[in-house]
Design a protein around this motif. Structure first.
Motif, PDB file in Angstrom:
ATOM      1  N   PHE A   1       6.419  19.564   9.625  1.00  9.79           N
ATOM      2  CA  PHE A   1       5.021  19.179   9.435  1.00  9.79           C
ATOM      3  C   PHE A   1       4.191  20.440   9.213  1.00  9.79           C
ATOM      4  CE2 PHE A   1       7.108  15.901  11.889  1.00  9.79           C
ATOM      5  CZ  PHE A   1       6.750  14.764  11.193  1.00  9.79           C
ATOM      6  N   ALA A   2       3.657  20.565   8.006  1.00  5.83           N
ATOM      7  CA  ALA A   2       2.921  21.769   7.619  1.00  5.83           C
ATOM      8  C   ALA A   2       1.506  21.756   8.199  1.00  5.83           C
ATOM      9  CB  ALA A   2       2.864  21.873   6.098  1.00  5.83           C
ATOM     10  N   THR A   3       0.877  22.921   8.191  1.00  3.70           N
ATOM     11  CA  THR A   3      -0.480  23.068   8.696  1.00  3.70           C
ATOM     12  C   THR A   3      -1.450  22.237   7.864  1.00  3.70           C
ATOM     13  OG1 THR A   3       0.035  25.302   9.426  1.00  3.70           O
ATOM     14  CG2 THR A   3      -2.291  24.736   9.230  1.00  3.70           C
ATOM     15  N   GLU A   4      -2.328  21.522   8.541  1.00  6.90           N
ATOM     16  CA  GLU A   4      -3.213  20.582   7.859  1.00  6.90           C
ATOM     17  C   GLU A   4      -4.202  21.289   6.924  1.00  6.90           C
ATOM     18  OE1 GLU A   4      -2.579  19.017  12.163  1.00  6.90           O
ATOM     19  OE2 GLU A   4      -2.952  20.941  11.177  1.00  6.90           O
ATOM     20  N   ILE A   5      -4.825  22.367   7.379  1.00  8.83           N
ATOM     21  CA  ILE A   5      -5.839  23.043   6.567  1.00  8.83           C
ATOM     22  C   ILE A   5      -5.234  23.582   5.279  1.00  8.83           C
ATOM     23  CG2 ILE A   5      -7.453  24.988   6.471  1.00  8.83           C
ATOM     24  CD1 ILE A   5      -7.799  24.714   9.500  1.00  8.83           C
TER      25      ILE A   5
ATOM     26  N   PHE B   1       0.843  -1.195   0.000  1.00 12.82           N
ATOM     27  CA  PHE B   1       0.000   0.000   0.000  1.00 12.82           C
ATOM     28  C   PHE B   1       0.883   1.251   0.000  1.00 12.82           C
ATOM     29  CE2 PHE B   1       0.529  -1.641   4.291  1.00 12.82           C
ATOM     30  CZ  PHE B   1       0.955  -0.538   5.018  1.00 12.82           C
ATOM     31  N   LYS B   2       0.292   2.365  -0.384  1.00 17.03           N
ATOM     32  CA  LYS B   2       1.042   3.620  -0.479  1.00 17.03           C
ATOM     33  C   LYS B   2       0.881   4.434   0.807  1.00 17.03           C
ATOM     34  CE  LYS B   2       0.710   4.130  -5.517  1.00 17.03           C
ATOM     35  NZ  LYS B   2       0.224   4.987  -6.623  1.00 17.03           N
ATOM     36  N   GLN B   3       2.014   4.865   1.342  1.00 17.04           N
ATOM     37  CA  GLN B   3       1.985   5.820   2.448  1.00 17.04           C
ATOM     38  C   GLN B   3       1.796   7.217   1.857  1.00 17.04           C
ATOM     39  OE1 GLN B   3       2.121   4.484   5.404  1.00 17.04           O
ATOM     40  NE2 GLN B   3       3.646   2.868   5.521  1.00 17.04           N
ATOM     41  N   LEU B   4       0.898   7.994   2.451  1.00 14.87           N
ATOM     42  CA  LEU B   4       0.638   9.359   1.988  1.00 14.87           C
ATOM     43  C   LEU B   4       1.094  10.346   3.062  1.00 14.87           C
ATOM     44  CD1 LEU B   4      -2.932   8.955   0.413  1.00 14.87           C
ATOM     45  CD2 LEU B   4      -0.693   8.726  -0.690  1.00 14.87           C
ATOM     46  N   ALA B   5       1.738  11.410   2.635  1.00 17.13           N
ATOM     47  CA  ALA B   5       2.341  12.342   3.597  1.00 17.13           C
ATOM     48  C   ALA B   5       2.349  13.759   3.042  1.00 17.13           C
ATOM     49  CB  ALA B   5       3.764  11.889   3.925  1.00 17.13           C
ATOM     50  N   ALA B   6       1.165  14.289   2.814  1.00 14.54           N
ATOM     51  CA  ALA B   6       1.059  15.586   2.136  1.00 14.54           C
ATOM     52  C   ALA B   6       1.679  16.731   2.917  1.00 14.54           C
ATOM     53  CB  ALA B   6      -0.417  15.899   1.846  1.00 14.54           C
ATOM     54  N   ASN B   7       1.659  16.655   4.256  1.00 10.26           N
ATOM     55  CA  ASN B   7       2.183  17.769   5.044  1.00 10.26           C
ATOM     56  C   ASN B   7       3.498  17.417   5.739  1.00 10.26           C
ATOM     57  OD1 ASN B   7       0.930  15.997   6.895  1.00 10.26           O
ATOM     58  ND2 ASN B   7       0.528  17.667   8.337  1.00 10.26           N
TER      59      ASN B   7
ATOM     60  N   THR C   1       7.620  16.332  -0.379  1.00  8.56           N
ATOM     61  CA  THR C   1       6.999  15.532   0.668  1.00  8.56           C
ATOM     62  C   THR C   1       7.762  14.213   0.825  1.00  8.56           C
ATOM     63  OG1 THR C   1       5.441  14.585  -0.929  1.00  8.56           O
ATOM     64  CG2 THR C   1       4.728  16.533   0.293  1.00  8.56           C
ATOM     65  N   LEU C   2       7.761  13.680   2.048  1.00 10.49           N
ATOM     66  CA  LEU C   2       8.480  12.438   2.325  1.00 10.49           C
ATOM     67  C   LEU C   2       7.952  11.297   1.466  1.00 10.49           C
ATOM     68  CD1 LEU C   2      10.574  10.987   4.122  1.00 10.49           C
ATOM     69  CD2 LEU C   2       8.703  10.544   5.739  1.00 10.49           C
ATOM     70  N   PHE C   3       6.649  11.192   1.348  1.00  6.02           N
ATOM     71  CA  PHE C   3       5.963  10.269   0.453  1.00  6.02           C
ATOM     72  C   PHE C   3       4.944  11.089  -0.333  1.00  6.02           C
ATOM     73  CE2 PHE C   3       7.099   7.423   4.071  1.00  6.02           C
ATOM     74  CZ  PHE C   3       7.927   6.554   3.381  1.00  6.02           C
ATOM     75  N   PRO C   4       4.328  10.536  -1.371  1.00  6.00           N
ATOM     76  CA  PRO C   4       3.315  11.304  -2.104  1.00  6.00           C
ATOM     77  C   PRO C   4       2.226  11.826  -1.172  1.00  6.00           C
ATOM     78  CG  PRO C   4       3.864   9.304  -3.289  1.00  6.00           C
ATOM     79  CD  PRO C   4       4.562   9.201  -1.963  1.00  6.00           C
ATOM     80  N   GLY C   5       1.694  12.970  -1.511  1.00  4.89           N
ATOM     81  CA  GLY C   5       0.660  13.574  -0.674  1.00  4.89           C
ATOM     82  C   GLY C   5      -0.745  13.156  -1.045  1.00  4.89           C
ATOM     83  N   THR C   6      -0.932  12.717  -2.292  1.00  2.00           N
ATOM     84  CA  THR C   6      -2.276  12.410  -2.775  1.00  2.00           C
ATOM     85  C   THR C   6      -2.275  11.110  -3.571  1.00  2.00           C
ATOM     86  OG1 THR C   6      -1.974  13.639  -4.842  1.00  2.00           O
ATOM     87  CG2 THR C   6      -2.862  14.861  -2.948  1.00  2.00           C
ATOM     88  N   ALA C   7      -3.475  10.610  -3.806  1.00  2.00           N
ATOM     89  CA  ALA C   7      -3.656   9.424  -4.646  1.00  2.00           C
ATOM     90  C   ALA C   7      -5.037   9.490  -5.279  1.00  2.00           C
ATOM     91  CB  ALA C   7      -3.503   8.148  -3.827  1.00  2.00           C
ATOM     92  N   LEU C   8      -5.203   8.820  -6.398  1.00  6.72           N
ATOM     93  CA  LEU C   8      -6.484   8.741  -7.104  1.00  6.72           C
ATOM     94  C   LEU C   8      -6.849   7.278  -7.307  1.00  6.72           C
ATOM     95  CD1 LEU C   8      -5.702  11.389  -9.849  1.00  6.72           C
ATOM     96  CD2 LEU C   8      -7.488  11.669  -8.131  1.00  6.72           C
ATOM     97  N   LYS C   9      -8.130   6.970  -7.181  1.00  2.00           N
ATOM     98  CA  LYS C   9      -8.604   5.640  -7.557  1.00  2.00           C
ATOM     99  C   LYS C   9      -9.928   5.789  -8.277  1.00  2.00           C
ATOM    100  CE  LYS C   9      -9.495   0.915  -6.439  1.00  2.00           C
ATOM    101  NZ  LYS C   9      -9.332  -0.245  -5.560  1.00  2.00           N
ATOM    102  N   SER C  10     -10.051   5.092  -9.431  1.00  4.40           N
ATOM    103  CA  SER C  10     -11.256   5.172 -10.257  1.00  4.40           C
ATOM    104  C   SER C  10     -12.046   3.880 -10.188  1.00  4.40           C
ATOM    105  CB  SER C  10     -10.877   5.468 -11.712  1.00  4.40           C
ATOM    106  OG  SER C  10     -10.238   6.722 -11.819  1.00  4.40           O
TER     107      SER C  10
END
Length: 585
Positions: A221-225, A164-170, A178-187
């Motif tokens: 670690f950036a602000t979440e909003i 599975f992919k770790q996501l780390a947008a902030n 980013t340490l790992f990708p911040g986003t992902a898409l699934k269709s």
């Protein structure tokens, strides 16, 4: 001739219009997608022998045996069975602070189990960082490179890593990426019935206060909003019809685990949800270990978003059902419920909680049960090793002042391990309450196993001795009360005493401090032993960062083992080191 030619052409044109309209009508049908959510699994491969709350048909609260990765796998399989369009996601702390059968092996078996379950995306939690960045990267990519004191790949060699992919947008590295990708898409679906979900994965901004600084060097670690809102339009531009935020931050409620009203809601996630782009449809959360399925419109009508959490230890799983319009490119209906992962294992082992047939009872999935048993068997020899003695249970239960027997016991052990000048020359030691993860219960003969001690202190923290003035010690103790919703009273080692009064203003609540009966002087320096986590400002104790003349001591668990193995029956410490004068007035 002309009329004979035009008539078929007209019929063909009309037929084409009808076919086109029919195609649009078919495409306009909403697409059903089930999102299956996890969080805070914490490596609980075996049933945790703790029950989970459920509400029966009469509205009564009942408690069900629950958890265990083999049962969790079956629960997720059942949720997939009636939802062909599905995706399994998580909101962090899948590893770290884990039972021995996972933690002893660097949580490799938990990652393998989550691969087998079919997890696709996980937002990093603070505990994913417990062993440092290099080890976290190995957890993602696999392999046997050694980054910790523990040896990797002891059972499964080579370790395959997370599928599975770790996501780390902030989670931002020194080069701004980013340490790992911040986003992902699934269709899901095809053609005009295709819909796409965009995922944003984040940990809480406060992760830097929850992990030793040396283990996250170079990371911010950036602000979440701000992070999420900047990514929403990018996901929309990439074709996302729905947006889901996976975030390791959470809520508390005063209601049941699946009450959409979310009665009595509170928590640090609230201002984040309030500030999110209205295009966000669902927030899957964690960190507080609370189970909930909040229809947030009941809290803030301007934010009609679902906010869910599946509790802790795999005892619940969240089923989130979305209807997505592929023409309007939006979610037109959504609902969520938490399913109790009811198992038979706890009942068989303890006989104290009965199976409730009103709720689904899941059978263990054979492949996951085999994995859990294989690692449990490998850990058993180490787990049952006798390392010392104790006169009775050392519990985390706090008295009116916030002291606990276990906290004081660990503080005494850490002082003993660092008081020698060669080990730092400590005079005082402090233990933070959030670092106490389980009670230490000796066997009937007073013997204590490695497994019991490890469960209480699973973080492998290094002890650090620093010099602080009396004035700095007072400032540290004042920081116990800076969070109005979460007081953290430090357990002091034997000989150190302090008192406080919560009726006084913030910053003026410490009344007195003494060491071996002598009042602490503001201008005198004292050597203090703490974990490397506290030393770098963990749990918001930022004053600990300012200590000087640091000396490195042993690991915390080694200090505890040494204390319990001195010979004879180790006495339990008294709860007389902290005085809450507020409670006695």
């Amino acid at each position: 001739m002309i009329q004979k030619f035009l008539l078929p052409l007209a019929i063909l044109t009309l037929t084409g219009c009808a076919t086109s309209q029919m195609s649009r009508d078919i495409a306009a049908e909403p697409v059903n997608v089930r999102v299956i959510g996890l969080n805070d699994f914490h490596g609980n491969l075996d049933p945790p022998k703790q029950s989970a709350e459920a509400i029966n048909a009469k509205g009564e609260r009942v408690w069900l045996p629950s958890g265990g990765v083999a049962y969790l796998g079956s629960a997720i399989d059942s949720l997939r069975a009636d939802a062909p369009n599905n995706v399994v996601v998580a909101a962090g702390d899948l590893i770290g602070a884990s039972p021995l059968s996972s933690s002893l092996f660097l949580d490799e078996p938990s990652i393998i189990a989550l691969n087998m379950i079919g997890l696709e995306f996980n937002a990093l939690g603070n505990h994913e960082f417990d062993r440092g960045i290099a080890e976290l990267k190995r957890i993602q990519s696999g392999g046997c490179e050694k980054h910790t004191l523990a040896v990797p790949c002891r059972i499964d060699n080579p370790f395959p890593g997370a599928k599975f992919k770790q996501l780390a947008a902030n989670t931002i590295t020194e080069n701004g990426s980013t340490l790992f990708p911040g986003t992902a898409l699934k269709s899901f679906g095809t053609g005009k019935s295709k819909v796409t979900i965009g995922f944003i994965g984040m940990t809480l901004k406060g992760t830097s206060n929850l992990v030793s600084a040396g283990r996250i060097a170079g990371i911010k670690f950036a602000t979440e909003i701000d992070t999420a809102n900047a990514l929403v339009p990018k996901l929309k531009a990439a074709g996302a019809d729905a947006i889901i935020v996976l975030i390791h931050e959470g809520l508390f409620t005063k209601t049941s685990h699946s009450d959409p009203q979310c009665t009595g809601v509170s928590g640090d996630l609230m201002p984040i949800v309030d500030g999110l782009d209205p295009a966000v449809d669902v927030v899957i959360s964690g960190h507080t270990h609370w189970a909930y399925t909040c229809d947030y419109a009941n809290i803030n009508p301007a934010r009609p978003v679902l906010v869910t959490s599946a509790g802790v230890r795999g005892q619940y799983v969240s089923a989130i059902d979305l209807k997505i319009d592929p023409v309007a490119n939006k979610v037109v209906a959504k609902s969520a419920r938490n399913v109790v992962v009811q198992s038979e294992a706890y009942t068989r082992a303890r006989g104290t909680v009965a199976i409730n047939t009103e709720f689904p009872v899941f059978s263990p999935r054979a492949d996951l049960a085999e994995l859990a048993k294989r690692y449990a068997d490998a850990a058993k020899k180490e787990e049952s090793r006798i390392i010392g003695t104790l006169a009775g249970p050392a519990t985390r239960d706090n008295n009116a002042a916030g002291e606990s027997v276990l906290g004081n016991l660990i503080a005494d052990a850490q002082l003993a391990a660092t008081k020698d000048p060669a080990m730092g020359g400590a005079q005082i030691a402090f233990m933070n309450p959030d670092g106490l993860r389980a009670d230490v219960n000796p066997n009937p003969d007073g013997s204590v196993t490695f497994g019991s001690v490890f469960a209480a202190q699973p973080f492998s923290n290094q002890l650090v001795v620093k010099s602080f003035t009396g004035q700095q010690l007072r400032a540290v103790l004042e920081q116990q009360f800076i969070n109005a919703n979460w007081t953290r009273v430090l357990s002091p080692s034997e000989g150190f005493r302090f008192s406080y009064d919560m009726n006084l203003p913030v910053g003026q609540r410490i009344l007195a401090m003494s060491l071996n009966g002598v009042p602490i002087r503001d201008d005198q320096k004292y050597r203090v032993a703490i974990s490397d986590f506290l030393s770098t400002g963990g749990d918001l104790f930022s004053v600990f960062v300012s200590g000087t003349d640091a000396a490195i001591g042993p690991q915390d668990i080694d200090a505890m083992i040494a204390w319990l193995s001195r010979g004879g029956l180790t006495a339990l410490p008294k709860l007389d080191r902290v005085e809450n004068r507020t409670a006695t007035q």
